[in-house]
Design an enzyme around this catalytic site. Structure first.
Site, PDB file in Angstrom:
ATOM      1  N   ASP A  11      -8.543  -6.621  -2.414  1.00 14.43           N
ATOM      2  CA  ASP A  11      -7.221  -6.044  -2.162  1.00 14.43           C
ATOM      3  C   ASP A  11      -6.367  -7.168  -1.588  1.00 14.43           C
ATOM      4  OD1 ASP A  11      -4.953  -4.812  -1.182  1.00 14.43           O
ATOM      5  OD2 ASP A  11      -6.004  -3.524   0.251  1.00 14.43           O
ATOM      6  N   LYS A  78       3.242 -11.962  -1.325  1.00 11.75           N
ATOM      7  CA  LYS A  78       3.153 -10.995  -2.414  1.00 11.75           C
ATOM      8  C   LYS A  78       4.543 -10.544  -2.876  1.00 11.75           C
ATOM      9  CE  LYS A  78       0.565  -6.749  -3.390  1.00 11.75           C
ATOM     10  NZ  LYS A  78      -0.417  -5.823  -2.777  1.00 11.75           N
ATOM     11  N   GLU A 177      -3.490  -0.644  -7.521  1.00 15.46           N
ATOM     12  CA  GLU A 177      -3.970  -0.198  -6.213  1.00 15.46           C
ATOM     13  C   GLU A 177      -4.223   1.319  -6.172  1.00 15.46           C
ATOM     14  OE1 GLU A 177      -0.943  -1.893  -3.709  1.00 15.46           O
ATOM     15  OE2 GLU A 177      -1.680  -3.918  -4.112  1.00 15.46           O
ATOM     16  N   ASP A 231       0.956   5.484  -0.334  1.00 21.52           N
ATOM     17  CA  ASP A 231       0.500   4.254   0.324  1.00 21.52           C
ATOM     18  C   ASP A 231       1.583   3.758   1.271  1.00 21.52           C
ATOM     19  OD1 ASP A 231      -0.257   1.696   1.070  1.00 21.52           O
ATOM     20  OD2 ASP A 231      -0.829   1.052  -0.952  1.00 21.52           O
TER      21      ASP A 231
END
Ligand code: ADP
Ligand code: MG
Length: 644
Positions: A11, A78, A177, A231
């Site tokens: 991850d 990211k 994800e 999330d």
């Protein structure tokens, strides 16, 4: 030695990254030497000497020194990976390091005149995770599955793959994800035993992957299911709606906010403190170092408020000035409520885009550290109308799911432990440390069991529930899966409150334990994945132990029950003596007092359980007269009240 079958699940997060793998004991995340699974996705570059290479540090070390060297500390990479100059205008104001256009419509980070690509920076993190795995395993590993947000486009996915390759990894697949999160909960995986209720023995091979380039479960029992993944991390919020069809996850829609997350909640606390410090002392908090320190402080307060109802703030401002105050969870929740509301609006938008209503969602999975906050769980549950999946550690869900996908691709043999029976009994710790079983081992799932509990002490307003797994009679010989508290029980005499506890295991093996006090309607619950990290071997050992310790355990359990009963009876008798003792003859009173002392003594001495049992019976008989008087007096006083 090497193991060609091992595939890492990684991850690669905006704030934290994790690595997991699947071995004989099932999926597990790997930790650093301090037992910490999360590695901050931060690298720092310290200028070397004139002819030296710059020195690179990463993870906690880089993060902890971020304040000292902001221009050379790279976080949130990211947000830049796979993007071009045109896409990042809006990000730049959030970043303290320099970003400039690179060749062919790319971006580079500029540190002391040297250019670093986002792929390079990400590969430093990936390499560190690979090394962590190699240290844990003792041999070289090359294969990996890496996760990305569902909304990542081809360029972002390709750049992530490149980063993996630069870290010496063979990237078998880039997966979403939310798909990983669903897989971690067993959604999309076949229930191993089909309908015949025999659990698999020994190792069961995982089924082969499908020959398509999509992300796959392995057939699943859940065709046509829709899964939403919510999330909420440190800096970003993502919701994804997926359909699971024939074992393939298909993303129906995504929504989110790339600047909504835990950082906003920290900022609310900072704002509150800064305002009050200014009001009370005329001090304004400006210096970057102070601000940074305040951020750490605010985050700690926030995390504490996930566990307790209030937190003490204390800041020493020097010159004998101390800022002090208590923040309650209520107050904090009022501050952050608008953010939570916004996440639910985004969820509605994602549902609309997927042409689904809330009722049509089959499952909802919570991911990200910020979903530990009670307000998030509560509001999401209200929104959805039933509890979301929260049993796994929300930080680890994505990495665990990536490892499961990796195991499927590597066709590894392992104990799935997705049985359609519970391999071990589940229950609660009861007074005195006994294990009270609600669901017996080998019960077919899904299943449900309820039992009534009550309080032990007069006026008791909270009870603690310790969820246990195992076959032994004493709580301390079982595995504690988690604890929670039911609070706000109205004060009543002991034994009066009725607390209904329900154990429910769904088809994915997820256990939901809830407790409800019937008079007040107060509820509390916890969700657990009971078999997480358990191996077949451990299950067998636990079962064997329960047989070899059986007699000893049963005695111990019986003793606990007897001692509890003794205490309960003595309490009641003493109360009664206090109320109506004066109505007894002095002789009788003295005799009861002696009996109490003797019974107490006997209970303490453990020894002969049969003797204790008999003594308890005798005590019951010898206090019968007192009990009768007690009841009579209570009735009389009740009648009096009714007349008034
Ligand atoms: P990301 O996916 O953005 O990398 P994470 O999922 O790891 O981030 O979430 C990090 C965020 O979760 C941080 O803001 C952190 O403060 C928050 N967090 C972690 N634990 C808790 C907790 N117990 N209560 C509230 N917030 C928490
Ligand atoms: Mg994340």
């Amino acid at each position: 030695m090497a193991d060609d079958d091992i595939v890492l699940g990684i991850d690669l997060g905006t704030t934290f990254s994790l690595v997991a793998l699947v071995d004989e004991s099932g999926p597990r995340v790997l930790t650093d030497e301090n037992g910490e699974a999360r590695m901050p996705s931060v690298i720092a570059v310290a200028p070397g000497g004139p002819d030296e290479q710059p020195r690179v540090t990463l993870g906690w070390e880089a993060r902890n020194h971020a304040v000292e060297n902001p221009h050379a500390t790279v976080y949130s990479i990211k947000r830049l990976i796979g993007k071009g100059p045109a896409d990042v205008e809006k990000e730049l104001p959030f970043l303290a390091y320099a970003v400039r256009p690179g060749p062919r419509q790319t971006l580079v980070v500029d540190i002391d005149g040297r250019a670093y690509t986002p792929e390079e920076i990400s590969s430093v993190i990936l390499q560190a995770l690979r090394e962590r795995a190699e240290r844990a395993l003792g041999y070289a590993v090359r294969k990996a599955v890496i996760t990305v947000p569902a909304y990542f486009d081809d360029a972002q996915r390709q750049a992530t793959r490149t980063a993996g390759e630069a870290a010496g990894l063979e990237v078998l697949r880039i997966i979403n994800e939310p798909t990983a999160a669903a897989l971690a909960y067993g959604i999309g995986l076949r229930q191993d035993t089909g309908k015949a209720a025999t659990p698999p023995r020994g190792h069961s091979p995982l089924p082969m992957m499908r020959c398509s380039d999509q992300e796959v479960g392995d057939g699943g029992d859940a065709t046509g299911e829709t899964v939403a993944v919510y999330d909420l991390g440190g800096g970003t919020f993502d919701v994804s709606i997926m359909r699971l069809e024939g074992g393939v996850f298909q993303v129906l829609s995504t929504a989110g906010d790339t600047h909504l997350g835990g950082d906003d909640f920290d900022r609310e606390i900072i704002k509150l403190v800064a305002r009050e410090v200014h009001e009370q002392f005329g001090v304004s908090i400006e210096a970057p170092a102070t601000k940074q320190a305040l951020r750490g402080f605010a985050e700690a307060v926030k995390v504490r408020l996930s566990q307790t109802e209030s937190a003490e703030l204390e800041l020493d401002l020097g010159n004998d000035r101390k800022y002090r105050r208590t923040v309650t969870r209520d107050e904090f929740e009022r501050l952050i409520d608008p953010f939570v509301t916004r996440t639910l609006e985004l969820m509605d938008r994602a549902l609309r885009d997927a042409h689904l209503t809330r009722d049509e969602l089959s499952r909802l999975v919570l991911v990200g550290g910020s979903t530990r906050m009670p307000i998030v769980r509560r509001r999401v549950e209200e929104f959805f109308g039933r509890p979301p999946y929260t049993g796994l550690d929300p930080d680890q869900v994505v990495a665990l799911g990536a490892a499961i996908q990796g195991a499927m691709l590597g066709n590894r043999r392992w104990d799935m432990l997705l049985l359609d029976v519970t391999p071990l009994s589940l229950g609660l710790e009861t007074m005195g440390g006994a294990m009270g079983k609600l669901i017996m081992r080998n019960t077919t799932i899904p299943c449900r069991a309820t039992e009534m509990f009550t309080t032990f002490i007069d006026g008791q307003t909270a009870i603690k529930l310790n969820v246990l797994q195992g076959e032994r009679e004493l709580a301390r010989d079982c595995r504690s899966l988690g604890e929670f508290e039911l609070r706000g029980i109205p004060p009543m005499p002991s034994g009066m409150p009725k607390v209904e506890v329900e154990f429910m295991i769904d088809a994915n093996g997820i256990l939901n334990v809830s407790a409800k006090e019937q008079r007040s309607g107060k509820r509390a619950s916890i969700q657990i994945v009971p078999n997480h990290g358990l191996t077949r071997g451990e299950i067998d050992r636990i079962t064997r132990d329960s047989i070899s310790f059986a007699q000893q355990d049963i005695d111990a359990h019986r003793r606990i029950d007897l001692v509890n009963q003794v205490e309960f009876d003595i309490n009641k008798t003493e109360q009664m003596l206090g109320k109506v003792g004066t109505l007894l003859e002095a002789d009788e009173r003295r005799r009861i007092e002696t009996d109490i002392a003797a019974l107490r003594q006997l209970a303490q001495e453990s020894g002969d359980l049969d003797a204790l049992h008999q003594a308890l019976d005798r005590f019951g008989r010898s206090t019968l007269h007192l009990a009768e008087i007690g009841i009579r007096e209570a009735l009389i006083s009740e009648q009096k009240k009714a007349m008034e």
